[in-house]
Design an enzyme around this catalytic site. Structure first.
Site, short mmCIF file in Angstrom:
data_model
loop_
_atom_site.label_atom_id
_atom_site.label_comp_id
_atom_site.label_asym_id
_atom_site.label_seq_id
_atom_site.Cartn_x
_atom_site.Cartn_y
_atom_site.Cartn_z
N ARG A 159 58.66 6.05 57.84
CA ARG A 159 57.71 6.85 58.63
C ARG A 159 57.90 6.60 60.13
O ARG A 159 57.89 7.54 60.92
CB ARG A 159 56.26 6.54 58.22
CG ARG A 159 55.91 7.04 56.83
CD ARG A 159 54.55 6.58 56.39
NE ARG A 159 54.52 5.12 56.42
CZ ARG A 159 53.41 4.39 56.47
NH1 ARG A 159 52.23 4.96 56.51
NH2 ARG A 159 53.47 3.08 56.47
N ASN B 5 53.10 8.36 53.63
CA ASN B 5 53.50 7.91 52.31
C ASN B 5 52.64 8.61 51.27
O ASN B 5 51.48 8.93 51.54
CB ASN B 5 53.30 6.40 52.17
CG ASN B 5 54.37 5.60 52.88
OD1 ASN B 5 55.45 6.08 53.18
ND2 ASN B 5 54.06 4.34 53.16
#
Length: 106
Positions: free
Chosen positions: A31, A49
Site C-alpha cells: 500500500r 488491504n
C-alpha cells in the site's frame, strides 16, 4: 508554447479504474509503495488491504498515466511483493477527478 501545453492538459482524457491485486501483497509495504507511485505519477484515488489477503483500490487521472499505473500494479509492486495477478474493473472515462489526492484506507 505554454498555452499549447495548457490546452492539451485541458483536453486530456481522464480515466478511472478499480483494481484488485492478488499474491503476496500484504505485509510487504504494498500500500505504501502504491501510494508513492501514484503520487509520483500525479494520480489520485485510494488503496487498502482486504480481508481475503488482496489489495484493492481505485486510481484516477490522465489516461496514459492510469495505464502506466495499471502496468506497475500488475508487474512491479513493492520490492518484497509477489504479484500473481491484477484484476481491473469499472474502467471508464470521467469528466473530473473524484479525489484530491491518493490515500491509504484502513
Amino acid at each position: 508554447m505554454l498555452l499549447g501545453r495548457r490546452l492539451a492538459a485541458m483536453t486530456e482524457l481522464l480515466k478511472s479504474v478499480d483494481y484488485e491485486v492478488f499474491g503476496t501483497v500484504q505485509g510487504v509495504c504494498f500500500r505504501m509503495y502504491t501510494e508513492g507511485e501514484a503520487k509520483k505519477r500525479g494520480l489520485v484515488g485510494w488503496v487498502k488491504n482486504t480481508s481475503k489477503g488482496t489489495v484493492t483500490g481505485q486510481v484516477q487521472g490522465p489516461e496514459e498515466k492510469v495505464d502506466a499505473m495499471k502496468s506497475w500494479l500488475s508487474k512491479v509492486g513493492s520490492p518484497s511483493s509477489r504479484i500473481d495477478r491484477a484484476d481491473f474493473s469499472n474502467e471508464k472515462t470521467i469528466s473530473k477527478l473524484e479525489y484530491s489526492d491518493f490515500s491509504i484506507r484502513y
